[in-house]
Scaffold this motif. Structure first.
Motif, PDB file in Angstrom:
ATOM      1  N   LEU A   4       0.830  -1.202   0.000  1.00 56.13           N
ATOM      2  CA  LEU A   4       0.000   0.000   0.000  1.00 56.13           C
ATOM      3  C   LEU A   4       0.863   1.249   0.000  1.00 56.13           C
ATOM      4  N   PHE A   9      -4.622   6.526   1.376  1.00 54.18           N
ATOM      5  CA  PHE A   9      -4.065   5.303   0.810  1.00 54.18           C
ATOM      6  C   PHE A   9      -4.600   5.008  -0.582  1.00 54.18           C
ATOM      7  N   GLY A  10      -3.756   4.366  -1.371  1.00 51.05           N
ATOM      8  CA  GLY A  10      -4.171   3.833  -2.649  1.00 51.05           C
ATOM      9  C   GLY A  10      -4.785   2.453  -2.483  1.00 51.05           C
ATOM     10  N   PRO A  11      -5.230   1.850  -3.597  1.00 47.14           N
ATOM     11  CA  PRO A  11      -5.890   0.541  -3.531  1.00 47.14           C
ATOM     12  C   PRO A  11      -4.923  -0.612  -3.299  1.00 47.14           C
ATOM     13  N   GLY A  12      -3.625  -0.359  -3.490  1.00 41.35           N
ATOM     14  CA  GLY A  12      -2.643  -1.397  -3.243  1.00 41.35           C
ATOM     15  C   GLY A  12      -2.269  -2.199  -4.477  1.00 41.35           C
ATOM     16  N   TYR A  49      -9.053   3.631  10.358  1.00 41.75           N
ATOM     17  CA  TYR A  49      -9.140   3.376   8.929  1.00 41.75           C
ATOM     18  C   TYR A  49     -10.045   2.170   8.709  1.00 41.75           C
ATOM     19  N   GLY A  56     -10.885  -6.350  -0.887  1.00 40.28           N
ATOM     20  CA  GLY A  56     -10.205  -6.093  -2.149  1.00 40.28           C
ATOM     21  C   GLY A  56      -9.777  -4.653  -2.365  1.00 40.28           C
ATOM     22  N   GLU A  57      -9.860  -3.837  -1.334  1.00 40.25           N
ATOM     23  CA  GLU A  57      -9.521  -2.422  -1.495  1.00 40.25           C
ATOM     24  C   GLU A  57      -8.415  -1.998  -0.529  1.00 40.25           C
ATOM     25  N   GLY A  58      -7.940  -0.764  -0.722  1.00 38.60           N
ATOM     26  CA  GLY A  58      -6.971  -0.202   0.199  1.00 38.60           C
ATOM     27  C   GLY A  58      -7.662   0.354   1.426  1.00 38.60           C
ATOM     28  N   LEU A  59      -6.918   1.136   2.196  1.00 39.20           N
ATOM     29  CA  LEU A  59      -7.458   1.706   3.425  1.00 39.20           C
ATOM     30  C   LEU A  59      -8.108   3.057   3.151  1.00 39.20           C
ATOM     31  N   GLN A  60      -9.233   3.281   3.826  1.00 42.91           N
ATOM     32  CA  GLN A  60      -9.885   4.585   3.752  1.00 42.91           C
ATOM     33  C   GLN A  60      -9.906   5.184   5.151  1.00 42.91           C
TER      34      GLN A  60
END
Lengths: 115, 114
Positions: free
Chosen positions: A90, A106-109, B36, B41-45
């Motif tokens: 990430l 953060f990006g999606p990784g 967070y 399947g996604e990054g951190l928000q």
């Protein structure tokens, strides 16, 4: 405003190979950090870059390296891949305001699988 | 060193139930605290944050109050929805030094059933 983008999203490599991951921060953000996420170790800090300089580094072997370009885009490289390097990588970017960084976004990784 | 401890999951609730996810921290200085969320399947928000003692962060019905005396930052929501199903991470960042890394807890998986 576009978010943090990371490419590629998925990657499959074999042991011994090397890999380069790319991160484009939010426009105007000059600080970029990288994290490794695994089921066993959770989220661990790799390194942080600001104005093309690595300011901080986590506890990872020298096989993990990175750099930042003048447009704030960042890349990280892992050489001589091991099975244990399989993880979600990430990238996060932040503004740098008076006294320190603002919130990290953060990006999606990039999901790296090492076979 | 810094550390964050979250309640062990998984947590399974019915829709409209009350949610609490406990988070306590250890830090040498004066950290900022964050929650967070990570959907499959996604990054951190970023969900919410607090930068000093007694601050309350809030967003999308979630709240957390920075309690310096108990070194805690518990996440709460009065009525959860199925769409809240995700992994929640508590994190801290030391302020005033030169290392701006986030230190994360292990994460808590929340599943909300209809």
């Amino acid at each position: 405003k576009a978010g943090v983008t990371q490419t590629p999203r998925y990657l499959i490599k074999t042991r011994g190979q090397q890999v380069t991951l790319s991160c484009s921060p939010i426009s105007g953000h000059r600080s970029v950090s990288w994290y490794q996420q695994t089921p066993g170790q959770g989220l661990q800090f790799l390194f942080e870059y600001f104005s093309e300089t690595q300011r901080n580094k986590g506890n990872f072997p020298g096989r993990f390296s990175g750099r930042q370009f003048s447009n704030s885009r960042s890349e990280m490289n892992v050489s001589t891949l091991e099975l244990g390097d399989s993880a979600l990588y990430l990238c996060a970017s932040s503004l740098f305001i008076q006294g320190g960084p603002d919130t990290q976004y953060f990006g999606p990784g990039t999901r790296l699988t090492v076979l | 060193g810094d550390s964050v401890t979250q309640m062990e999951g998984p947590v399974t609730l019915s829709e409209e139930a009350f949610l609490t996810i406990n988070c306590t921290y250890t830090a040498t200085g004066y950290p900022s605290l964050f929650w967070y969320v990570q959907y499959p399947g996604e990054g951190l928000q970023l969900l919410l944050k607090a930068t000093k003692a007694d601050d309350k962060g809030s967003n999308k019905g979630f709240e957390a109050t920075y309690r310096k005396e108990t070194t805690s930052f518990h996440l709460e929501k009065g009525s959860v929805q199925v769409s809240d199903s995700a992994v929640y991470f508590c994190a801290l960042r030391e302020e005033g030094g030169s290392n701006y890394k986030l230190t994360f807890g292990k994460g808590t998986l929340l599943t909300v059933n209809p």
